[in-house]
Design a protein around this motif. Structure first.
Motif, short mmCIF file in Angstrom:
data_model
loop_
_atom_site.label_atom_id
_atom_site.label_comp_id
_atom_site.label_asym_id
_atom_site.label_seq_id
_atom_site.Cartn_x
_atom_site.Cartn_y
_atom_site.Cartn_z
N ALA A 52 0.92 -1.21 -0.16
CA ALA A 52 0.14 0.01 -0.01
C ALA A 52 0.90 1.26 -0.12
CB ALA A 52 -0.91 0.12 1.42
N ILE A 53 0.34 2.46 -0.46
CA ILE A 53 0.95 3.63 -0.32
C ILE A 53 0.31 4.32 0.80
CG2 ILE A 53 1.27 6.07 -1.56
CD1 ILE A 53 1.18 4.31 -4.26
N THR A 54 1.16 4.84 1.60
CA THR A 54 0.54 5.50 3.07
C THR A 54 0.83 6.97 2.92
OG1 THR A 54 0.77 3.48 4.37
CG2 THR A 54 0.67 5.42 5.49
N LEU A 55 -0.27 7.61 2.93
CA LEU A 55 -0.15 9.33 2.75
C LEU A 55 -0.54 10.03 3.98
CD1 LEU A 55 -1.84 9.98 -0.78
CD2 LEU A 55 1.07 9.67 -0.22
N ALA A 56 0.08 11.23 4.59
CA ALA A 56 -0.26 11.91 5.50
C ALA A 56 -0.30 13.23 5.06
CB ALA A 56 0.46 11.94 6.82
N GLN A 57 -1.01 14.41 5.75
CA GLN A 57 -1.09 15.79 5.01
C GLN A 57 -0.78 16.88 6.40
OE1 GLN A 57 -4.73 16.01 2.87
NE2 GLN A 57 -3.33 16.50 1.10
N ARG A 58 -0.36 17.91 6.24
CA ARG A 58 -0.26 18.86 7.29
C ARG A 58 -0.24 20.22 6.69
NH1 ARG A 58 4.99 21.25 8.22
NH2 ARG A 58 4.57 21.49 10.16
N GLN A 59 -0.48 21.21 7.46
CA GLN A 59 -0.75 22.55 6.90
C GLN A 59 0.80 23.02 7.00
OE1 GLN A 59 -4.55 23.26 6.46
NE2 GLN A 59 -3.14 24.82 6.21
N ARG A 60 1.39 23.79 5.86
CA ARG A 60 2.68 23.90 5.70
C ARG A 60 2.67 25.42 6.79
NH1 ARG A 60 5.96 22.25 1.86
NH2 ARG A 60 4.89 21.33 0.23
N ARG A 61 3.75 25.67 7.72
CA ARG A 61 3.73 26.71 8.54
C ARG A 61 3.90 28.20 7.86
NH1 ARG A 61 3.40 24.92 13.78
NH2 ARG A 61 4.17 22.58 13.82
N SER A 62 4.52 28.07 6.83
CA SER A 62 4.74 29.44 6.28
C SER A 62 3.94 29.81 5.31
CB SER A 62 6.34 28.92 5.42
OG SER A 62 6.07 28.20 4.53
N ALA A 246 -4.45 9.97 11.07
CA ALA A 246 -3.72 10.93 10.16
C ALA A 246 -3.29 10.23 9.11
CB ALA A 246 -2.40 11.38 11.07
N LEU A 247 -3.26 8.69 9.00
CA LEU A 247 -2.57 8.01 7.68
C LEU A 247 -3.64 7.69 6.66
CD1 LEU A 247 -0.12 5.58 9.52
CD2 LEU A 247 0.10 8.10 8.84
N LEU A 248 -3.63 8.10 5.65
CA LEU A 248 -4.47 7.81 4.25
C LEU A 248 -3.78 6.48 3.71
CD1 LEU A 248 -7.24 8.17 2.89
CD2 LEU A 248 -5.99 9.75 1.55
N VAL A 249 -4.27 5.29 3.68
CA VAL A 249 -3.83 4.19 3.13
C VAL A 249 -4.29 3.80 1.83
CG1 VAL A 249 -2.98 1.75 3.50
CG2 VAL A 249 -2.95 3.42 5.46
N ILE A 250 -3.74 3.65 0.80
CA ILE A 250 -4.25 3.17 -0.19
C ILE A 250 -3.96 1.83 -0.74
CG2 ILE A 250 -4.37 3.81 -2.83
CD1 ILE A 250 -3.87 6.65 -2.29
N PRO A 251 -4.46 0.82 -0.39
CA PRO A 251 -3.90 -0.69 -0.58
C PRO A 251 -3.81 -0.87 -2.09
CG PRO A 251 -5.71 -0.50 1.03
CD PRO A 251 -5.61 0.69 0.30
N ARG A 252 -3.00 -1.87 -2.49
CA ARG A 252 -3.16 -2.45 -3.83
C ARG A 252 -4.02 -3.49 -4.03
NH1 ARG A 252 1.36 -0.18 -5.97
NH2 ARG A 252 3.05 0.50 -4.81
N ASP A 253 -4.54 -4.22 -3.06
CA ASP A 253 -5.60 -5.05 -2.90
C ASP A 253 -6.39 -4.56 -1.50
OD1 ASP A 253 -7.47 -7.20 -2.52
OD2 ASP A 253 -5.78 -8.67 -3.35
N LEU A 254 -7.57 -4.12 -1.86
CA LEU A 254 -8.23 -3.46 -0.85
C LEU A 254 -8.93 -4.35 0.05
CD1 LEU A 254 -9.59 -0.99 0.65
CD2 LEU A 254 -11.52 -1.48 -0.81
N ALA A 255 -9.41 -5.45 -0.57
CA ALA A 255 -10.25 -6.59 0.16
C ALA A 255 -9.24 -7.33 1.04
CB ALA A 255 -10.98 -7.44 -1.01
N ALA A 256 -8.09 -7.70 0.47
CA ALA A 256 -6.99 -8.61 1.24
C ALA A 256 -6.36 -7.43 2.50
CB ALA A 256 -6.03 -8.85 0.29
N PHE A 257 -6.13 -6.18 2.19
CA PHE A 257 -5.83 -5.53 3.21
C PHE A 257 -6.77 -5.38 4.23
CE2 PHE A 257 -4.46 -1.63 5.38
CZ PHE A 257 -3.15 -1.48 5.12
#
Length: 397
Positions: A52-62, A246-257
């Motif tokens: 799977a690909i695991t993403l996360a996001q945050r506000q840039r402080r600048s 916080a983690l958004l996980v995009i599985p390659r095989d959703l059902a198995a994951f």
């Protein structure tokens, strides 16, 4: 003859009073539903890139823009990540769009090994649920929870309110019976109006919580027709009732994951829930199909108005599709003592109220007095195998 009849009636009445008193004295007082637990402790980790690909996001402080990151590790100091911008992605607020903008081959191990690794505290991250305020919630989709709830089938209802982050608070309002649920949630990169759309969509999985005011639910629900959804939207909606990992996980095989994914709940360090995704009665594809068969009629009551399950008849990118929860919630329903006391309240009130209402109000009063439900100062921790963790502190009004 009359005197003997009176004597017999008196004996019968005394025996009845004694029987009721014994039933009241011996009534159980459960503090919650039991649950089964795996022997091995849960150790949250990040899914391998081949899974799977695991993403996360945050506000840039600048500049205040949203940054999307590839998550590569979880440590005691926080979440270890690589900024997708370092890998050539565009600066887009939508995590699916940011991932899609990566150049081909950007996630090759050789390139990742050269990218700067950043570490941020979990409290700095945005909710993986995104900015949506309408979601599709699911009831009794785990067999053990359906049994403890007395439900015979899976049902859905709209949940209103924004998501809160992975480190957050929930307010225990006066008169509420605050309960917890750990769930798996799914969101999509496009509108879903059919099973074919579900299959084609990029799907992001995340850990979520679902808090409930059981007092509101007890007063409003129709126990003979849970599918009506009556009471559920009112009891489960609010500003702080939908914490998101916080983690958004995009599985390659959703059902198995999903089948392998484990999720747990602990309150003040004590385990309360422990389940795997494979215990779901309906998987996410079936839940999406079920939701799409209930798109036309406004039938769900919320704050005095009637709503459709989805305002557009589709599952939009801003909506989370929720799995439902496993066994181990606090709510157990009225006990024998609640019923006996409720009947007494009804009788002393001259029978003006409905018997059910009298029992429900007695149940709520007794549960408020017992402190069985979540109290200010409690800490609820949701955890998962590869979707991260959520920490919620209960606060008072």
């Amino acid at each position: 003859m009359v005197r003997q009849a009176v004597r017999i009636a008196g004996i019968v009445l005394l025996m009845f009073v004694i029987a009721v008193a014994l039933a009241w004295v011996t009534s159980p007082d459960p503090r919650g539903n039991p649950a089964s637990f795996e022997a091995e402790p849960l150790e949250p980790a990040v899914a391998s890139l081949d899974t799977a690909i695991t993403l996360a996001q945050r506000q840039r402080r600048s500049d205040g823009t949203v940054a999307t990151y590839l998550v590569i590790g979880l440590g005691p100091d926080g979440v270890q990540m690589i900024d997708l911008a370092e890998l050539g992605a565009e600066a887009l607020d939508d995590p699916f769009a940011a991932l899609a903008s990566l150049p081909e081959g950007a996630l090759r191990p050789a390139l990742l090994a050269e990218a700067p690794i950043l570490t941020f505290a979990l409290a700095d991250m945005l909710p993986a649920a995104g900015p949506g305020t309408r979601h599709i919630a699911t009831g009794t989709n785990f067999a053990a929870h359906a049994e403890e709830a007395g439900s015979t089938g899976v049902f859905q209802f709209p949940k209103f309110g924004p998501s809160s982050p992975a480190v957050t608070t929930v307010r225990a309002k006066p008169g509420a019976l605050l309960d917890y649920e750990v769930e798996l949630c799914l969101r999509f990169d496009r509108p879903v109006a059919s099973a074919e759309d579900f299959d084609a969509a990029v799907k992001g999985l995340f850990l979520c919580g679902d808090f409930t005011d059981r007092a509101t639910l007890a007063r409003m629900a129709d126990p003979d027709n849970l599918d009506s959804g009556r009471g559920f939207s009112d009891a489960k909606s609010g500003e702080d009732f939908f914490p998101s990992g916080a983690l958004l996980v995009i599985p390659r095989d959703l059902a198995a994951f999903v089948a392998q994914e484990r999720m747990t709940t602990a309150v003040n360090g004590q385990p309360r829930q422990d389940a795997r995704g494979r215990e779901m009665t309906l998987d996410f594809r079936a839940l999406a199909e079920k939701a799409l068969t209930d798109r036309d009629r406004a039938r769900f009551l919320y704050q005095g108005s009637v709503h459709r399950l989805s305002p557009t008849g589709r599952i939009t990118p801003g909506m989370a599709l929720m799995s439902g929860t496993a066994e181990g919630v606090i709510f157990t329903g009225p006990t024998r003592a609640d019923m006996i006391e409720g009947l007494l309240d009804w009788a002393l009130g001259g029978g003006r109220a409905a018997v059910r209402d009298a029992v429900v109000e007695r149940f709520i009063a007794n549960e408020l007095a017992s402190g069985h439900f979540l109290q200010p100062g409690d800490r609820v921790e949701f955890a998962s195998s590869r979707l991260g963790t959520i920490r919620v502190d209960v606060i008072g009004d």
